[in-house]
Write an enzyme that holds these catalytic residues in place. Structure first.
Site, mmCIF file in Angstrom:
data_model
loop_
_atom_site.group_PDB
_atom_site.id
_atom_site.type_symbol
_atom_site.label_atom_id
_atom_site.label_comp_id
_atom_site.label_asym_id
_atom_site.label_seq_id
_atom_site.Cartn_x
_atom_site.Cartn_y
_atom_site.Cartn_z
ATOM 1 N N GLY A 1 0.831 -1.204 0.000
ATOM 2 C CA GLY A 1 0.000 0.000 0.000
ATOM 3 C C GLY A 1 0.858 1.242 0.000
ATOM 4 N N GLY B 1 -9.766 -11.920 -2.169
ATOM 5 C CA GLY B 1 -10.534 -11.215 -3.198
ATOM 6 C C GLY B 1 -9.704 -10.125 -3.821
ATOM 7 C CG ASP C 1 -7.321 7.275 2.828
ATOM 8 O OD1 ASP C 1 -7.563 7.977 1.831
ATOM 9 O OD2 ASP C 1 -6.346 6.502 2.890
HETATM 10 N N1 LIG Z 1 -6.928 -8.159 5.267
HETATM 11 C C1 LIG Z 1 -6.417 -8.189 4.031
HETATM 12 N N2 LIG Z 1 -6.559 -9.285 3.262
HETATM 13 C C2 LIG Z 1 -6.045 -9.319 2.011
HETATM 14 N N3 LIG Z 1 -5.361 -8.301 1.437
HETATM 15 C C3 LIG Z 1 -5.189 -7.174 2.141
HETATM 16 C C4 LIG Z 1 -5.709 -7.046 3.479
HETATM 17 N N4 LIG Z 1 -5.406 -5.811 3.936
HETATM 18 C C5 LIG Z 1 -4.726 -5.205 2.956
HETATM 19 N N5 LIG Z 1 -4.597 -5.994 1.850
HETATM 20 C C6 LIG Z 1 -3.920 -5.649 0.598
HETATM 21 O O1 LIG Z 1 -2.875 -4.712 0.851
HETATM 22 C C7 LIG Z 1 -3.152 -3.441 0.230
HETATM 23 C C8 LIG Z 1 -2.761 -2.299 1.153
HETATM 24 O O2 LIG Z 1 -3.490 -2.360 2.361
HETATM 25 P P1 LIG Z 1 -4.029 -1.064 3.104
HETATM 26 O O3 LIG Z 1 -4.565 -1.505 4.415
HETATM 27 O O4 LIG Z 1 -4.939 -0.293 2.224
HETATM 28 O O5 LIG Z 1 -2.674 -0.269 3.377
HETATM 29 P P2 LIG Z 1 -2.151 1.200 2.958
HETATM 30 O O6 LIG Z 1 -2.343 2.033 4.189
HETATM 31 O O7 LIG Z 1 -0.695 1.001 2.749
HETATM 32 O O8 LIG Z 1 -2.915 1.684 1.787
HETATM 33 C C9 LIG Z 1 -4.633 -3.492 -0.098
HETATM 34 O O9 LIG Z 1 -4.947 -2.707 -1.207
HETATM 35 C C10 LIG Z 1 -4.873 -4.961 -0.372
HETATM 36 O O10 LIG Z 1 -4.481 -5.303 -1.679
#
Ligand SMILES: Nc1ncnc2c1ncn2[C@@H]1O[C@H](COP(=O)(O)OP(=O)(O)O)[C@@H](O)[C@H]1O
Ligand SMILES: [Mg+2]
Length: 299
Positions: free
Chosen positions: A105, A192, A228
């Protein structure tokens, strides 16, 4: 896996007990020292100097530790902190297996993992400052202190853990959390894709409804606003028939925050706009807002 770099799981597996000990020592001093002097590491680790040097070499080879340019002193990198967190999660019986990186992310890396009982979970490691750190490094000759960002990452992990654990009592549309240690949070793995990549929704209206229900639970029961929300922070579980999960909560605000109204409006408008553009779904932002605030039962 990045070419030429060893994967986290393999580094973790191959690291000696003494190297873990050195990592722990460096971590315990990371709030006091930018770089920890060698003599101090030896003293706290209670190991002979030759063995400390051996471990430090091993840790530098895998890039978990870096040495100060001039003095005999050392600090953890984010990778070093990942290893410390994994060790704690494993020692406390939260994790039994760590797999590959499944997501990157803005300010985090996500790994798939398993609990000792075999439940599939995601481990989110916060990496705040990493991106700006690398950008700055390119234009400067001296090394910047990555360590001072650790504090921000630790507190983001603890905030996200706290809010997700409270939210799970009220809504099924957020991942359940299991633990948080250092800069990491362990939560349900959602099998997913992010909403922005999910083009073939069978029932888009239902997905939007579930998202709004999650915002409503957060607002009505906990008095909080995500802050966000976008198609990047909604994961759609295909295993569970298009069930959305709202992720990435560390920047949440309480509804008495001066920016609360503005952020709630932005979160809701983003979603409404996204569903209009992608699925031609017509919903009024005002109706959705009232729904989220618990002022009406439909939208
Ligand atoms: N619980 C989860 N299960 C599967 N994939 C996840 C999960 N949490 C995050 N991801 C993957 O990691 C990416 C970044 O997570 P996120 O929580 O949005 O962090 P950031 O703050 O860095 O944007 C997501 O877009 C998704 O693809
Ligand atoms: Mg995100």
């Amino acid at each position: 896996m990045v070419k030429g770099l060893k994967e986290l799981a393999l580094i973790y597996r191959d690291l000696s007990d003494e190297s873990f000990k050195i990592l722990t020592v460096l971590n315990s001093m990371s709030t006091k020292y930018e770089y920890v002097p060698l003599e101090l590491i030896e003293k706290v680790a209670k190991l002979p100097p030759s063995r400390v040097i051996k471990s430090l070499r091993e840790l530098m080879d895998v890039k978990a530790v870096v040495k100060h340019k001039v003095t005999q002193s050392f600090r953890l990198t984010y990778l070093g902190l990942d290893l410390v967190a994994l060790k704690k999660l494993s020692d406390s019986g939260v994790l039994g297996y760590i797999g590959t990186r499944v997501g990157v992310g803005k300010e985090s890396e996500i790994y798939i993992a398993k609990t000792p009982e075999g439940r599939v979970v995601a481990v989110k490691f916060y990496k705040i400052g990493r991106i700006s750190f690398q950008k700055v490094k390119r234009v400067r000759t001296y090394s910047l202190d990555e360590g001072r960002w650790f504090t921000h990452s630790r507190s983001a992990a603890s905030k996200e853990y706290e809010v997700l654990s409270r939210l799970s009592d009220y809504t099924q549309f957020v991942p359940r959390v299991y633990a948080h240690v250092e800069h990491s949070v362990v939560m349900d793995y959602v099998s997913g894709v992010e909403l922005y990549r999910y083009r073939e929704a069978l029932a888009p209206e239902n997905i939007l409804r579930c998202v709004m229900m999650a915002l409503r639970s957060a607002y009505v029961y906990l008095g909080i606003i995500h802050g966000d929300l976008s198609e990047y922070n909604v994961l759609v579980s295909v295993d569970e028939g298009e069930k959305p999960y709202i992720i990435d909560w560390p920047q949440y605000v309480y509804k008495d925050d001066p920016r609360a109204e503005e952020l709630l409006l932005r979160d809701v408008s983003y979603m409404v706009k996204f569903f209009k553009e992608r699925y031609n779904l017509e919903k009024r932002v005002g109706d959705c807002l009232e729904f989220v605030k618990g002022l009406r039962d439909e939208f």
